[in-house]
Write an enzyme that holds these catalytic residues in place. Structure first.
Site, PDB file in Angstrom:
ATOM      1  N   HIS A   1      -7.442 -44.461  -2.615  1.00 41.18           N
ATOM      2  CA  HIS A   1      -8.251 -44.744  -3.987  1.00 41.18           C
ATOM      3  C   HIS A   1      -9.100 -43.998  -4.566  1.00 41.18           C
ATOM      4  O   HIS A   1      -8.972 -43.613  -5.911  1.00 41.18           O
ATOM      5  CB  HIS A   1      -8.793 -46.143  -3.474  1.00 41.18           C
ATOM      6  CG  HIS A   1      -9.180 -46.598  -4.866  1.00 41.18           C
ATOM      7  ND1 HIS A   1     -10.743 -47.042  -5.226  1.00 41.18           N
ATOM      8  CD2 HIS A   1      -8.753 -47.633  -5.996  1.00 41.18           C
ATOM      9  CE1 HIS A   1     -10.725 -47.518  -6.166  1.00 41.18           C
ATOM     10  NE2 HIS A   1      -9.745 -48.058  -6.697  1.00 41.18           N
TER      11      HIS A   1
ATOM     12  N   ARG B   1       2.678 -50.087 -17.316  1.00 38.31           N
ATOM     13  CA  ARG B   1       3.141 -50.675 -16.053  1.00 38.31           C
ATOM     14  C   ARG B   1       2.718 -52.049 -16.095  1.00 38.31           C
ATOM     15  O   ARG B   1       1.438 -52.462 -15.928  1.00 38.31           O
ATOM     16  CB  ARG B   1       2.844 -49.607 -14.701  1.00 38.31           C
ATOM     17  CG  ARG B   1       3.160 -50.279 -13.782  1.00 38.31           C
ATOM     18  CD  ARG B   1       3.122 -49.708 -12.210  1.00 38.31           C
ATOM     19  NE  ARG B   1       1.600 -49.728 -11.902  1.00 38.31           N
ATOM     20  CZ  ARG B   1       1.198 -48.867 -11.277  1.00 38.31           C
ATOM     21  NH1 ARG B   1       1.786 -48.154 -10.484  1.00 38.31           N
ATOM     22  NH2 ARG B   1      -0.003 -48.807 -10.789  1.00 38.31           N
TER      23      ARG B   1
ATOM     24  N   ARG C   1      -3.074   2.878   8.792  1.00 35.34           N
ATOM     25  CA  ARG C   1      -3.407   1.738   8.365  1.00 35.34           C
ATOM     26  C   ARG C   1      -2.362   0.820   8.097  1.00 35.34           C
ATOM     27  O   ARG C   1      -1.176   1.260   7.800  1.00 35.34           O
ATOM     28  CB  ARG C   1      -4.141   1.828   6.796  1.00 35.34           C
ATOM     29  CG  ARG C   1      -5.604   2.484   6.659  1.00 35.34           C
ATOM     30  CD  ARG C   1      -6.020   2.452   5.243  1.00 35.34           C
ATOM     31  NE  ARG C   1      -7.402   2.834   5.382  1.00 35.34           N
ATOM     32  CZ  ARG C   1      -8.020   3.847   4.985  1.00 35.34           C
ATOM     33  NH1 ARG C   1      -7.129   5.185   4.674  1.00 35.34           N
ATOM     34  NH2 ARG C   1      -9.453   3.913   4.772  1.00 35.34           N
TER      35      ARG C   1
ATOM     36  N   GLU D   1      10.557 -46.318  -7.146  1.00 39.49           N
ATOM     37  CA  GLU D   1       9.296 -46.002  -6.187  1.00 39.49           C
ATOM     38  C   GLU D   1       9.962 -46.439  -4.736  1.00 39.49           C
ATOM     39  O   GLU D   1       8.978 -46.450  -3.908  1.00 39.49           O
ATOM     40  CB  GLU D   1       8.084 -46.383  -6.696  1.00 39.49           C
ATOM     41  CG  GLU D   1       8.016 -47.852  -6.948  1.00 39.49           C
ATOM     42  CD  GLU D   1       6.736 -48.243  -7.644  1.00 39.49           C
ATOM     43  OE1 GLU D   1       5.655 -47.444  -7.412  1.00 39.49           O
ATOM     44  OE2 GLU D   1       6.489 -49.294  -8.571  1.00 39.49           O
TER      45      GLU D   1
ATOM     46  N   LYS E   1       0.737  -1.000   0.011  1.00 38.94           N
ATOM     47  CA  LYS E   1      -0.100   0.094  -0.107  1.00 38.94           C
ATOM     48  C   LYS E   1       0.968   1.105   0.134  1.00 38.94           C
ATOM     49  O   LYS E   1       0.739   2.246  -0.887  1.00 38.94           O
ATOM     50  CB  LYS E   1      -1.020   0.035   1.242  1.00 38.94           C
ATOM     51  CG  LYS E   1      -1.919   1.051   1.306  1.00 38.94           C
ATOM     52  CD  LYS E   1      -2.559   1.134   2.610  1.00 38.94           C
ATOM     53  CE  LYS E   1      -3.985   1.462   2.702  1.00 38.94           C
ATOM     54  NZ  LYS E   1      -4.924   0.823   1.962  1.00 38.94           N
TER      55      LYS E   1
ATOM     56  N   SER F   1      10.974 -44.259 -14.200  1.00 36.97           N
ATOM     57  CA  SER F   1       9.881 -43.238 -14.163  1.00 36.97           C
ATOM     58  C   SER F   1       9.599 -43.422 -12.653  1.00 36.97           C
ATOM     59  O   SER F   1       9.510 -44.282 -11.773  1.00 36.97           O
ATOM     60  CB  SER F   1       8.737 -43.910 -14.843  1.00 36.97           C
ATOM     61  OG  SER F   1       7.578 -42.981 -14.518  1.00 36.97           O
TER      62      SER F   1
ATOM     63  N   ARG G   1      -1.732 -48.014 -16.332  1.00 35.28           N
ATOM     64  CA  ARG G   1      -2.044 -48.809 -15.199  1.00 35.28           C
ATOM     65  C   ARG G   1      -2.869 -50.297 -15.816  1.00 35.28           C
ATOM     66  O   ARG G   1      -3.460 -50.047 -16.546  1.00 35.28           O
ATOM     67  CB  ARG G   1      -2.625 -48.398 -13.963  1.00 35.28           C
ATOM     68  CG  ARG G   1      -2.206 -47.376 -13.108  1.00 35.28           C
ATOM     69  CD  ARG G   1      -2.989 -46.921 -12.090  1.00 35.28           C
ATOM     70  NE  ARG G   1      -2.545 -45.732 -11.524  1.00 35.28           N
ATOM     71  CZ  ARG G   1      -2.826 -44.524 -11.661  1.00 35.28           C
ATOM     72  NH1 ARG G   1      -3.645 -44.085 -12.768  1.00 35.28           N
ATOM     73  NH2 ARG G   1      -2.499 -43.411 -11.194  1.00 35.28           N
TER      74      ARG G   1
ATOM     75  N   ASP H   1       4.614 -43.940  -4.116  1.00 40.37           N
ATOM     76  CA  ASP H   1       5.014 -44.915  -3.127  1.00 40.37           C
ATOM     77  C   ASP H   1       6.493 -44.652  -2.578  1.00 40.37           C
ATOM     78  O   ASP H   1       6.791 -44.867  -1.452  1.00 40.37           O
ATOM     79  CB  ASP H   1       5.173 -46.392  -3.927  1.00 40.37           C
ATOM     80  CG  ASP H   1       3.960 -47.136  -4.139  1.00 40.37           C
ATOM     81  OD1 ASP H   1       2.821 -46.550  -3.571  1.00 40.37           O
ATOM     82  OD2 ASP H   1       4.135 -48.141  -4.682  1.00 40.37           O
TER      83      ASP H   1
ATOM     84  N   ARG I   1      -3.535  -1.263  -6.506  1.00 45.05           N
ATOM     85  CA  ARG I   1      -2.621  -2.589  -6.288  1.00 45.05           C
ATOM     86  C   ARG I   1      -3.328  -3.349  -7.565  1.00 45.05           C
ATOM     87  O   ARG I   1      -4.293  -3.450  -8.097  1.00 45.05           O
ATOM     88  CB  ARG I   1      -2.938  -3.245  -4.969  1.00 45.05           C
ATOM     89  CG  ARG I   1      -4.525  -3.651  -4.703  1.00 45.05           C
ATOM     90  CD  ARG I   1      -4.563  -4.112  -3.331  1.00 45.05           C
ATOM     91  NE  ARG I   1      -6.174  -4.195  -3.079  1.00 45.05           N
ATOM     92  CZ  ARG I   1      -6.594  -4.435  -1.696  1.00 45.05           C
ATOM     93  NH1 ARG I   1      -5.918  -4.713  -0.889  1.00 45.05           N
ATOM     94  NH2 ARG I   1      -7.784  -4.461  -1.687  1.00 45.05           N
TER      95      ARG I   1
ATOM     96  N   CYS J   1       5.614 -40.404 -12.663  1.00 47.50           N
ATOM     97  CA  CYS J   1       4.293 -40.643 -12.990  1.00 47.50           C
ATOM     98  C   CYS J   1       3.359 -40.702 -11.622  1.00 47.50           C
ATOM     99  O   CYS J   1       2.077 -41.224 -11.747  1.00 47.50           O
ATOM    100  CB  CYS J   1       4.143 -41.995 -13.831  1.00 47.50           C
ATOM    101  SG  CYS J   1       4.843 -43.281 -13.145  1.00 47.50           S
TER     102      CYS J   1
ATOM    103  N   MET K   1      -5.428  -7.186   9.522  1.00 47.53           N
ATOM    104  CA  MET K   1      -4.934  -6.383  10.564  1.00 47.53           C
ATOM    105  C   MET K   1      -5.868  -5.075  10.620  1.00 47.53           C
ATOM    106  O   MET K   1      -6.988  -4.997  10.027  1.00 47.53           O
ATOM    107  CB  MET K   1      -3.594  -5.860   9.760  1.00 47.53           C
ATOM    108  CG  MET K   1      -2.355  -7.286  10.164  1.00 47.53           C
ATOM    109  SD  MET K   1      -0.835  -6.612   9.484  1.00 47.53           S
ATOM    110  CE  MET K   1      -1.143  -6.281   7.782  1.00 47.53           C
TER     111      MET K   1
ATOM    112  N   GLY L   1      -8.423  -7.405   5.582  1.00 49.71           N
ATOM    113  CA  GLY L   1      -8.904  -7.655   6.707  1.00 49.71           C
ATOM    114  C   GLY L   1      -8.357  -8.296   7.619  1.00 49.71           C
ATOM    115  O   GLY L   1      -8.892  -8.548   8.930  1.00 49.71           O
TER     116      GLY L   1
ATOM    117  N   GLY M   1       7.960 -43.022  -9.329  1.00 48.48           N
ATOM    118  CA  GLY M   1       6.474 -43.410  -8.673  1.00 48.48           C
ATOM    119  C   GLY M   1       6.557 -42.631  -7.272  1.00 48.48           C
ATOM    120  O   GLY M   1       7.023 -43.257  -6.285  1.00 48.48           O
ATOM    121  N   THR M   2       6.307 -41.489  -7.357  1.00 43.27           N
ATOM    122  CA  THR M   2       6.639 -40.607  -6.171  1.00 43.27           C
ATOM    123  C   THR M   2       5.472 -40.917  -5.045  1.00 43.27           C
ATOM    124  O   THR M   2       5.754 -40.560  -3.728  1.00 43.27           O
ATOM    125  CB  THR M   2       6.825 -38.993  -6.414  1.00 43.27           C
ATOM    126  OG1 THR M   2       5.735 -38.828  -7.242  1.00 43.27           O
ATOM    127  CG2 THR M   2       8.177 -38.668  -6.895  1.00 43.27           C
TER     128      THR M   2
ATOM    129  N   TYR N   1      10.437 -35.522 -18.330  1.00 44.33           N
ATOM    130  CA  TYR N   1       8.951 -35.570 -18.462  1.00 44.33           C
ATOM    131  C   TYR N   1       8.240 -35.650 -17.106  1.00 44.33           C
ATOM    132  O   TYR N   1       9.061 -36.290 -16.222  1.00 44.33           O
ATOM    133  CB  TYR N   1       8.430 -36.091 -19.610  1.00 44.33           C
ATOM    134  CG  TYR N   1       8.373 -37.914 -19.209  1.00 44.33           C
ATOM    135  CD1 TYR N   1       7.183 -38.343 -18.459  1.00 44.33           C
ATOM    136  CD2 TYR N   1       9.244 -38.584 -19.596  1.00 44.33           C
ATOM    137  CE1 TYR N   1       7.244 -39.502 -18.093  1.00 44.33           C
ATOM    138  CE2 TYR N   1       9.289 -40.086 -19.237  1.00 44.33           C
ATOM    139  CZ  TYR N   1       8.278 -40.397 -18.747  1.00 44.33           C
ATOM    140  OH  TYR N   1       8.279 -41.935 -18.166  1.00 44.33           O
TER     141      TYR N   1
END
Lengths: 898, 898
Positions: A479, A643, A94, A770, A25, A789, A587, A794, A361, A856, A105, A103, A791-792, A876
């Protein structure tokens, strides 16, 4: 050390560049002043003072002198005196942090009104009622914000000083039969001020200060103090704003939009923030204070004729009411937008015919508006493509892509329950409690919402036909969440308020009983559930040329390729429309659940000999071949990573007594036999059990069948002149020997199929990374893998030791206690899981420099994670079809921000 | 290239140092020759020829010439001619790898007997019968080993050429009414040879070779080929012998112990291999071949009068039968033991009064014998302490510490089933199928074996009183295995042949039905189960002074400290006797299972409010304080690492309908209420669920209660003048914030307790490192932890993604297919889990150079793992009391071998 920055009279100490020091501000007030835009003069006390104050519980010694000097300058500019009897100067106090915290402060207005200055003020304005109205507002605000809140007094709910003062005013109005505040006369207001002050002494033990300077310093301290108020702190948590930033305080000459019919006030946007249309858009009120526009006590007027709606066409626009000032305002807004090269959100006040700008702003906007503005501003030459791409947050695309609950309707609806926002968009339908019911109701043309404690692969047919899915249990990667997100379907999980009795076909939420067939509305983007039917707004992406244009721009900057997770030709085609450059995860397990297949699958599992098992598996070959044929074709010539079978076999077995009986009949074995087998296959921790490549090692015939189905489909497509590119992915590899064992089977099968058909084809064999051990031994694995690839999902489960199905019990507490900053299944944990990813990339490429590496897991669709994967050097990311556009944009951001 | 090494006439090309090249047998034959010990001359074809042959399927070109030269030398030394009509030379062809692989490879004897040499042989020996007996033995062996086996012919079972020839001989004996082979006359044997040769042509299509050289080369190739025989390969798998080592082939002049009463043969040990006693110990037979001693057709005589037993006192010792040769043999054995500085296993033959040594090698010995010999040899000045310590394998201590099934009885018993050897030693008892039955039978003074599909914490009381535990499911670190090993109790798990019907109180194993009360014998060291009662042999460790002496020696060399995992004062005291230097893991969960405690625990879990929960938890405080008081006292002044509550809460809830009803009554709530709560707490993957420090975060009152119990016990002990040293361990930390949250509670509690009692005390707060993420972020965690203790069980589970409870389904296949070289829960996976351990040590010490680091997982008692932990720089390992001596010895080995 300079702690106070002046602005006014066309000259400011700071500029828009000083946001960190002066807050958003303050910096913009300075900038507007420098631009010679009429801004009520004032000064900004820097954020450094806030930081200092938080550390020392005292102000820097120089501050007092600097404030006095700035006040003197202000008095000189305004030819008024602060706290002086004649021509008294009033100021507002202000807050203003680096980022807007709307809102969160405190604010104190009309500071400087005392028994000494009131007569001078009346003389100056010629309006006694106005002055006493300002005075009672000051007393109310000050006693609340400064005397009560910043003193740390916590009254019982509804017993605050503000409420007590309001109560006095209400009583007076009642006694006099007044309908509205404006009925109060000058003398009423004067009496009221006195009553207020008496009450304050009685309740708070201190008198309301009658000294202008004391009011000012009290106000400043209250605003600084509000940085550490409860609301502000929890807002910062949510928005990830660091505590040490602090707020600045702006002290500014008061201007009044409520000084009569020649006064007015309003807020406006340089473009329509909802649609993005290039039109000056806003609201205003004659003879009113700024708060009145926002508070909604009076319905504000449309700013101009061109933006009147069917509802507001009878109201007067500012362009009609004060054409000259409107023109002035219009010029200013255009200058501001051009100056900032972005849509501005402005506030203005007209005091006795003179226009003042109170704030400018960057304006908040909907996803649709953000896209449209970005694309149009490029066309206008206002910004370049890079800026346009960065202007739209990846998450904003989500809004555009899904039907949304009408936000106006939602605003006034009562929230019935809240769960985790697992699948985006809105959903309206009739409640059913089983997948079979969902299907049969759907066949009758009904729209259903499937409500379950949790879902399993056997529910997929019901989930598929449901408008939305609601579960009582499970987390963001349960799931239900995974499946729904994959389809871009509205889904709320972990809604623990649900008390479901599926057998009675009813549920209770917080005392409300809902039965099968009752209507429900869900906002899967916010996690909110409503009783009844709320209207939905549906997107038309193909007609949305700006959407397409923006993504095309994004593609120019991104270096990551974007693939999709898709298990069917339909999903593959949809993802291509969204710009997918291949399938990163196909899958195969759900393919086994269809009724004509599950029986063969179960036969296989229940086989006693290799021969029987092989016979049962081979029955699945034609189905699988057909599956892969469709998917490879839909994605050709892009690659499709398939897979191999991943879940533990017990997931395919029946669970209820009834189903077991049925299966026993079909297979002509005893139910006891089946139960024994189920008992044998039962696992305490299926996530860590006999699944992934461990299946292929134990039952090589499954791998062989799947490989054969893939390769036979490939041959068939080549015969038809299509150019398929299969990539066979071995899941859950922990040691290179597992990959070697499966690769041998796959290559042997490929060789056999080539031999049988006399056709050669390309394919790759790679693995999912994974498990922590796969990351640690990625150098060994890379020697055998043609691609990695990640498998983040697991990998996150094993690295943290968190079961994503079970974290619902403690994750909320973890987030609340700040033990975790975020759900690691939503955005990748860079410090832990991310380190393993980086290790695997480095070790893998140390053996195979050009190893293709992708991801993936669900994180492939999360913008923050995408930024990380980009920096980690992946080739990728792969995500569900509906996340592909988001990933494209996020990938562009990742490159541009790196 | 030298491929053939000669020995004979007091001169050898090689020596004992050439084991890798000449194999153990060949190197020792050379060594004995050099020592002027009478060895039948011969030559050794090196292991390099084997390797070459395996790679090229052909011999090096130089080999043939070198064999011929060596044969010539042999003929010269012996003044005999190989394949010559007069004074013909016969040779044996034997394998000999680096390490002994008894019975795994082939041997051909009497090579060189042909129609041309037989008359000369008869002339030379004057014994026609002997020569034809040797001939028929050659034909049998050769047709089997060379012509059939090494040609890759695989006849149906019982239809091999050897069986067919045996059949001819049996028929002849039958027709002539002969009782034994010795009844066959010279002419019988001559006829038999002809019949044999005819049969061979008919069955194998080729004639038995009548050329000495052809026989020799055939024999050599057969022996080399047997290196890749099925038996040899699977033996190498088990013993971890690399395939590329290859075997050598020893061609040696035949000497005969069956040339009449002036001939004999025998095997002997320089000390008693069963007891370790210093006495020349062995067996012999007059007029016999070496095979006869081993084969057990004739009962051999004791070697000397001093080692005769009650059974053998009537038999004649060699010292009585041939005093001079015995004295010669006695001198030689002493020379050999002195020369090799170790107990030797020797073979000898006396041919017509002349003593020949056929083999010497380091003798195998029992654990008891190994310890006694090592200690006594130090006393004799034969070896130094370092050598003594290295002479005993850590695993050998296990034999000494547990009751064992009498090996003589076991040898002749029929194995009923085989499972995983989870708890060492032997166990005999009557079968029961439930923990409650175990307890009530035990109270009646019966010895029971508890047989279950798998065990849970609720079974602990029954497990405790059982002689042994047998489960159908589970792996080496399943609940049953862990508990049993902790107690040093005999246990076999994963015995999948069991088909248990607990409700009918019976089980079926391979058709055999066993009921409650039936007797069973288990060998927990081998995993074998026997029907009925076999005798047990019990150890008396306190009387075993050599055991104590050896461990004292070991302690001089080790640098790792050895702690124990103990949950009770009894276990702590036991472990101290075994030499434990502290407790590395005191689990607290079992403490909650006792009947008077579980109710409070359940009340806590079922509480609806914090207040109720806190009240329930605090009821447990006095119990816990008492627990910790006892353990801290028993281990004082050594440290006791107490792990805060670890398992998920649902483990404490009842499971059966009946138990739920009972609990509902006790708590005065409805069973439905309890079931609902159980349903809510149910987890799909409890291993990755709401457990470890996640409990303490959600229910800080548990942490506070446990910390208070620890510290109040500490104060109480200090008051009594005892010196307790508690170390509080926070389990399952994945992020430093978890540790911070728990540490804060622990420190606050410690401060409060100190304040209340006005006494200060020392304590540490540290954490278990058992998740990959903890290893990766160990630098952060080290800043907050005063010690690390690796929980390698869970770390292995998460690193591999293996549930130790569920791997039973695929681990056997993994080991069989060589996908894993060993069970990673038994010996640490150095490449994966070990890398994480090393990373955590390095990162942890990078922040805190002197961070105390230990390991308290099951691997702490595994010698190979201990070697790894030593090299990784850990300060201590902790293992169950019965593993402490083993760990002490292994730790000494680790330092000595590093």
């Amino acid at each position: 050390m300079k702690y106070v920055y002046n602005f006014g009279n066309g000259k400011a100490d700071g500029s828009a560049a000083d946001k960190n020091l002066l807050g958003g501000k303050g910096a913009n007030l300075a900038e507007m002043t420098n631009l010679n835009i009429p801004v009520p003069p004032g000064f900004t006390i820097t954020t450094e003072v806030c930081t200092y104050y938080m550390e020392h519980a005292a102000y820097p010694s120089e501050l007092s002198d600097q404030i006095n000097q700035s006040l003197e300058l202000l008095e000189k500019i305004m030819s008024q005196g602060f706290g002086k009897p004649s021509n008294p100067l009033l100021v507002s106090v202000r807050s203003g942090a680096r980022t807007s915290m709307p809102g969160m402060m405190e604010t104190v207005l009309n500071v400087g009104l005392t028994s000494e200055t009131i007569p001078g003020m009346i003389a100056m304005t010629g309006n006694e009622r106005f002055v006493y109205d300002a005075y009672r507002r000051l007393i109310t605000m000050y006693s609340d914000v400064v005397m009560e809140k910043s003193a740390g007094i916590e009254p019982a709910e509804g017993k605050g000083i503000r409420e007590q003062l309001d109560h006095i005013m209400d009583k007076m109005k009642e006694e006099n039969g007044y309908a509205s505040d404006t009925d109060l006369s000058a003398s009423d207001l004067k009496t009221l001020s006195e009553l207020f002050k008496e009450k304050i002494i009685k309740v708070l033990g201190n008198p309301f200060p009658d000294d202008a300077m004391e009011q000012l310093l009290g106000g400043i301290t209250a605003v600084f103090g509000s940085w550490n108020g409860k609301r502000a702190i929890s807002y910062r948590r949510i928005e990830s704003i660091p505590d040490h930033w602090g707020t600045a305080v702006n002290v500014q000459t008061m201007v009044f939009g409520n000084m009569g019919d020649d006064s007015a006030t309003g807020v406006a946007f340089t473009r329509n923030p909802a649609t993005g249309e290039k039109e000056f858009y806003g609201e205003w009120l004659a003879n009113a204070q700024g708060e009145d526009v926002v508070a909604g006590i009076r319905t504000p007027n449309p700013l101009n004729s061109s933006t009147k709606t069917d509802d507001s066409f009878v109201q007067v626009g500012l362009d009609e009411y004060m054409p000259e000032n409107y023109q002035l305002l219009h010029d200013i807004q255009q200058r501001l937008e051009n100056h900032y090269s972005d849509m501005q959100d402005i506030e203005f006040t007209i005091q006795k015919g003179k226009l003042w700008m109170l704030q400018t702003r960057v304006g908040k906007r909907t996803g649709n508006a953000a896209i449209r503005m970005a694309v149009e501003m490029v066309a206008e030459g206002m910004i370049d493509e890079k800026t346009a791409v960065l202007r739209v947050k990846p998450e904003q695309l989500d809004e555009v892509m899904h039907p949304m609950v009408d936000f106006k309707a939602e605003k006034i609806a009562k929230v019935l329950a809240k769960g985790l926002p697992a699948g985006p968009g809105g959903g309206v339908g009739q409640i059913v409690f089983s997948a079979d019911d969902a299907e049969s109701w759907y066949k009758q043309g009904k729209k259903v919402i499937l409500v379950r404690n949790e879902t399993s692969p056997e529910d997929v047919h019901g989930m598929h036909v449901a408008e939305a899915i609601l579960t009582a249990k499970g987390g963001m990667t349960s799931h239900a969440a995974l499946v729904a997100r994959g389809w871009g379907k509205c889904c709320i999980v972990g809604c623990s308020a649900l008390n479901i009795s599926a057998s009675e076909k009813k549920m209770t939420i917080d005392g409300v009983v809902l039965k099968e067939g009752d209507w429900l509305t869900m906002n899967g983007t916010s996690g909110k559930v409503y009783e009844g039917k709320l209207p939905l707004i549906k997107p038309d992406l193909e007609a949305n040329t700006e959407f397409t244009a923006l993504l095309k721009m994004a593609d120019k900057f991104k270096s990551l390729k974007i693939r999709t997770n898709a298990d069917s030709p339909e999903d593959a085609s949809l993802a291509r429309v969204f710009g997918a450059e291949g399938i990163g995860l196909c899958r195969t397990e759900h393919m086994f659940f269809e009724p004509d297949r599950i029986i063969s699958m179960r036969k296989m599992i229940l086989s006693n000999t290799l021969q029987e098992r092989r016979a049962a598996v081979m029955k699945l070959l034609p189905f699988q071949r057909e599956d892969f044929y469709g998917i490879l074709k839909a994605m050709s010539p892009h690659a499709v990573t398939i897979r191999l079978l991943d879940p533990p076999l017990h997931e395919f077995l029946p669970q209820t007594e009834e189903q077991i009986e049925e299966l026993a009949g079909e297979l002509d074995v005893s139910p006891e036999n089946i139960k024994k087998r189920i008992g044998y296959l039962h696992e305490l921790n299926p996530m860590l059990g006999h699944r992934g490549c461990r299946l292929g090692v134990a039952y090589p015939e499954i791998t062989e069948m799947q490989a054969r189905a893939i390769f036979e489909a490939t041959i068939q497509l080549i015969d038809e002149g299509v150019n398929p590119m299969p990539e066979v992915m071995v899941p859950l590899v922990g040691t290179v020997t597992e990959l070697i064992s499966q690769k041998k089977l796959i290559i042997a099968t490929a060789d056999a199929v080539m031999e049988e058909h006399g056709i050669r084809f390309d394919y790759l064999v790679g693995t999912m990374i994974e498990l922590p051990r796969a990351c640690i031994t990625a150098d060994e694995i890379a020697l055998e893998a043609e691609f990695f690839s990640f498998g983040t999902n697991d990998l996150t489960q094993t690295t943290y030791g968190f079961s994503r199905d079970d974290i619902g019990n403690f994750l909320p507490k973890y987030l609340e206690d700040k033990i975790l900053t975020h759900d690691p299944f939503q955005s990748i944990d860079q410090k832990g899981v991310g380190e393993l990813v980086k290790m695997a990339v480095q070790k893998g490429r140390s053996q195979k420099q050009d190893l293709k590496i992708g991801i993936c897991g669900e994180h492939g669709g999360d913008p923050k994670s995408i930024e990380f994967f980009n920096s980690a050097g992946l080739d990728y990311v792969s995500c569900s079809p509906f996340r592909v556009p988001i990933a494209r944009l996020a990938a562009a951001h990742a490159t541009l921000n790196s």
